[in-house]
Design a protein around this motif. Sequence first.
Motif, PDB file in Angstrom:
ATOM      1  N   TYR A 527      60.056  49.690 103.820  1.00  0.00           N
ATOM      2  CA  TYR A 527      58.805  49.790 103.383  1.00  0.00           C
ATOM      3  C   TYR A 527      58.136  48.888 102.439  1.00  0.00           C
ATOM      4  CZ  TYR A 527      58.600  54.835 104.759  1.00  0.00           C
ATOM      5  OH  TYR A 527      58.505  55.912 105.153  1.00  0.00           O
ATOM      6  N   PHE A 528      59.342  48.335 101.632  1.00  0.00           N
ATOM      7  CA  PHE A 528      59.133  46.990 100.816  1.00  0.00           C
ATOM      8  C   PHE A 528      60.162  46.376 100.381  1.00  0.00           C
ATOM      9  CE2 PHE A 528      59.234  50.649  98.192  1.00  0.00           C
ATOM     10  CZ  PHE A 528      60.089  50.257  97.276  1.00  0.00           C
ATOM     11  N   TRP A 529      60.192  45.141  99.906  1.00  0.00           N
ATOM     12  CA  TRP A 529      61.643  44.474  99.828  1.00  0.00           C
ATOM     13  C   TRP A 529      61.570  43.898  98.181  1.00  0.00           C
ATOM     14  CZ3 TRP A 529      64.266  40.679 103.660  1.00  0.00           C
ATOM     15  CH2 TRP A 529      65.316  39.918 102.963  1.00  0.00           C
ATOM     16  N   ILE A 530      62.514  44.453  97.298  1.00  0.00           N
ATOM     17  CA  ILE A 530      62.509  44.057  95.805  1.00  0.00           C
ATOM     18  C   ILE A 530      64.017  43.229  95.910  1.00  0.00           C
ATOM     19  CG2 ILE A 530      63.176  44.653  93.628  1.00  0.00           C
ATOM     20  CD1 ILE A 530      60.020  45.241  94.746  1.00  0.00           C
ATOM     21  N   ASN A 531      63.977  41.973  95.689  1.00  0.00           N
ATOM     22  CA  ASN A 531      64.844  40.970  95.639  1.00  0.00           C
ATOM     23  C   ASN A 531      65.921  41.587  94.534  1.00  0.00           C
ATOM     24  OD1 ASN A 531      64.247  39.064  97.630  1.00  0.00           O
ATOM     25  ND2 ASN A 531      62.948  38.127  96.237  1.00  0.00           N
ATOM     26  N   GLU A 532      67.329  40.817  94.661  1.00  0.00           N
ATOM     27  CA  GLU A 532      68.206  41.322  93.533  1.00  0.00           C
ATOM     28  C   GLU A 532      67.858  40.629  92.459  1.00  0.00           C
ATOM     29  OE1 GLU A 532      72.070  40.459  95.211  1.00  0.00           O
ATOM     30  OE2 GLU A 532      71.737  42.176  96.682  1.00  0.00           O
ATOM     31  N   GLY A 533      67.076  39.377  92.384  1.00  0.00           N
ATOM     32  CA  GLY A 533      66.703  38.853  91.248  1.00  0.00           C
ATOM     33  C   GLY A 533      65.545  37.975  91.314  1.00  0.00           C
ATOM     34  N   THR A 534      65.745  36.934  91.901  1.00  0.00           N
ATOM     35  CA  THR A 534      64.860  36.051  92.778  1.00  0.00           C
ATOM     36  C   THR A 534      65.313  35.888  94.217  1.00  0.00           C
ATOM     37  OG1 THR A 534      65.806  33.899  92.303  1.00  0.00           O
ATOM     38  CG2 THR A 534      63.816  34.681  90.766  1.00  0.00           C
ATOM     39  N   PHE A 535      64.557  35.065  94.980  1.00  0.00           N
ATOM     40  CA  PHE A 535      65.299  35.078  96.484  1.00  0.00           C
ATOM     41  C   PHE A 535      66.446  34.074  96.569  1.00  0.00           C
ATOM     42  CE2 PHE A 535      65.506  34.882 101.128  1.00  0.00           C
ATOM     43  CZ  PHE A 535      64.428  35.843 101.384  1.00  0.00           C
ATOM     44  N   GLU A 536      66.347  33.178  95.448  1.00  0.00           N
ATOM     45  CA  GLU A 536      67.751  32.043  95.309  1.00  0.00           C
ATOM     46  C   GLU A 536      68.858  33.198  95.071  1.00  0.00           C
ATOM     47  OE1 GLU A 536      63.972  29.771  95.030  1.00  0.00           O
ATOM     48  OE2 GLU A 536      64.648  31.478  94.216  1.00  0.00           O
ATOM     49  N   THR A 537      68.835  34.098  94.150  1.00  0.00           N
ATOM     50  CA  THR A 537      69.937  34.813  94.065  1.00  0.00           C
ATOM     51  C   THR A 537      70.718  35.294  95.231  1.00  0.00           C
ATOM     52  OG1 THR A 537      68.747  36.025  92.175  1.00  0.00           O
ATOM     53  CG2 THR A 537      70.747  37.281  92.846  1.00  0.00           C
ATOM     54  N   TYR A 538      70.123  35.460  96.459  1.00  0.00           N
ATOM     55  CA  TYR A 538      70.898  35.807  97.619  1.00  0.00           C
ATOM     56  C   TYR A 538      71.786  34.408  98.059  1.00  0.00           C
ATOM     57  CZ  TYR A 538      68.092  40.109  98.181  1.00  0.00           C
ATOM     58  OH  TYR A 538      67.293  41.303  97.960  1.00  0.00           O
ATOM     59  N   LEU A 539      71.708  33.189  97.728  1.00  0.00           N
ATOM     60  CA  LEU A 539      72.043  32.198  98.111  1.00  0.00           C
ATOM     61  C   LEU A 539      73.647  31.898  97.425  1.00  0.00           C
ATOM     62  CD1 LEU A 539      69.301  29.499  98.015  1.00  0.00           C
ATOM     63  CD2 LEU A 539      70.108  30.985 100.047  1.00  0.00           C
ATOM     64  N   GLU A 540      73.887  32.752  96.338  1.00  0.00           N
ATOM     65  CA  GLU A 540      75.299  32.809  95.713  1.00  0.00           C
ATOM     66  C   GLU A 540      76.417  32.428  96.778  1.00  0.00           C
ATOM     67  OE1 GLU A 540      77.630  33.914  91.786  1.00  0.00           O
ATOM     68  OE2 GLU A 540      75.951  35.187  92.406  1.00  0.00           O
ATOM     69  N   PHE A 541      76.361  33.192  97.572  1.00  0.00           N
ATOM     70  CA  PHE A 541      77.625  33.385  98.791  1.00  0.00           C
ATOM     71  C   PHE A 541      77.564  32.148  99.309  1.00  0.00           C
ATOM     72  CE2 PHE A 541      79.320  34.213 102.880  1.00  0.00           C
ATOM     73  CZ  PHE A 541      80.358  34.678 102.726  1.00  0.00           C
ATOM     74  N   PHE A 542      76.402  31.417  99.733  1.00  0.00           N
ATOM     75  CA  PHE A 542      76.242  30.318 100.496  1.00  0.00           C
ATOM     76  C   PHE A 542      76.731  29.221  99.709  1.00  0.00           C
ATOM     77  CE2 PHE A 542      73.803  26.626 101.142  1.00  0.00           C
ATOM     78  CZ  PHE A 542      73.976  26.212 102.182  1.00  0.00           C
ATOM     79  N   ILE A 543      76.434  29.195  98.609  1.00  0.00           N
ATOM     80  CA  ILE A 543      76.647  27.995  97.655  1.00  0.00           C
ATOM     81  C   ILE A 543      78.124  27.996  97.433  1.00  0.00           C
ATOM     82  CG2 ILE A 543      76.157  27.125  95.531  1.00  0.00           C
ATOM     83  CD1 ILE A 543      73.786  26.791  97.089  1.00  0.00           C
TER      84      ILE A 543
END
Length: 619
Positions: A527-543
Amino acid sequence: MEAEDEMHTELTALSDFNYIGPMIIENALKVKNYKCFGDVPQGFERICPVNIIIGKNNAGKSSLIDLIEFAVNRDRDILETQSSISRAVIELKLSDEILTKVGELEARNNGFEDPTPMIRMVKDHAENSVLNHEISFELKTKHQINFISNKNDYGQFLDSYKSVFSSLFRYKTFKRINAERNIVPELFFTNDGVNSNGDGATNLIWKHLSKKGFDQNLIKKELLESLNDIIKPDIVFIDIIIKEENKEENQHVLREIYFEVKNGTWVALSKMGSGVKTIILVLLNLIVIPKFTNTNKNQLVFGLEELENNLHPSLLRRLFNYIAQYSKLYKSYFFITTHSSIVIDLFSSNNDAQIVHIENSIDGSICRTINSYLDNKNVLKDLDYKPSDLLLSNGIIWVEGPSDVIYLELLIDLFKTKFSDISKMNYCIQSLSTAIWKYAGFLDFDWSEMGGLENKIISLSKINHNHVIVLDRDNDYEDERPSNWELFKNGTGRNKGRLINESLKFSNHNEELLISNWGDTKNDTLYFWINEGTFETYLEFFIRNKGVEFEKYFSPEKGNKYFEKKRVGTNSSKSKVELAAEIAQFILKSKLSIYDIAPADSNLFNKIKRLVETIKSWN
């Protein structure tokens, strides 16, 4: 009878030989020097189950239907009736599958039960002579072919190659519905079929309802049920009969189709709109005629012209959804001319369909397969559609900033690459800055209410009905239902909650279907999407795993406990957009997969999966 069935199976195996999917044929079929087409062959680069042909009037749409009719019914050369130099041309590349078919045919012709040795012999011969060569030839009558500047050495297998090459649409049956069509009251005549203009339709229905040996249920049950599936809830037909007009003695009887629309109320088909007649004519060709003529539905190839004439958009969508399902279920082919943006929109995201655009030029009409969203917009422009005529995208994903656009588009593309069955989806991603979010909403601006301008000045509802809003959680969006937005403690979070709540109401979404307060639903959509923090927060695994070289740009620990780009200090000067572009280029150049950024059980993977399901629902 068993021998005949065996022969039919053998012949069917030779047809439509070069698949890349369940029904897609990777052979080009083109025509030259025919009507509006010039010396350069034009037509289809490949054949899909559903082929939508678009273009201005007199561009050559009907001529491509003529080409398909000739490719199926080559007992007479309908092209040469116009010009002695008209030609239907096939272009293909020799493939391993074609060589297998040639070997199998050679084995059958020589009485070998096991085709393996013959297939190996054909492939060994082809290794140095024909493999991967481009082949061009003309289709002739009686399923003969004529090579065009062909210097390949087919050796002892020449006849088998010719047989396989010429097998496109062999043993198929072609049915056509013209743009000019009607179903009218009819006198009895001996012709058992239905012509492309609709002549014979009334008599065919009469025979099934009245004559011994005809299946009445085919009309009263199968056709009537399918008709109601398409036209309801606008109207529901209860029954169908044929009434005969009373005539004086020695005069012919005129028969007419009547429908019962409610108890005891009968309406003549002649009193109904042309749209209903079009749907009935389509259903006669798809349901009744195949059984009447004892034709397998997987043998059928249809040429349908401008079905949208006099059809309401909702009826048109339901009719074409029916056609798409029919094609998939029965493996039949459709070639459809249209001017309708609804049809273009419906099939531009269908993996079993293609759109072929015909444009006029000085040297003859030119055909081009539409492959991108930009192509779609150019087509609509060519057909004189204005932005106000239609929504150019099936839905919008609203995000907070341009860097979010890059990350989200990348993740969707990586997901699509992994799951190729969703390769065609129509959507766009649009960013609104944080400052604008405060004033964007789904309410109309009202000059009489100048107080409380939040969520009122910019109306997102006027841009697109389908949408998903992606917002940063930051530290201000609370773990509460959007309907409780007034109780949010932080003003910014309260404004986000109000925006999401308006979005749910505007879309008629039931808040009870949410499985979390972050937008995930019980039916695996968003219905909507609330990020865990900012969108960059999802990059932690990749980084941490693949993108270590980018770690210097991020803050691993912070008071608010989420991973984000550095805002101050060393390596903080690079903009979020520049960094997002560099990361995307690195991921693509390194050929990383969706799992390198979003592991299968991660929150991000589930978000992307649900978002894709939402986009699919728009298409």
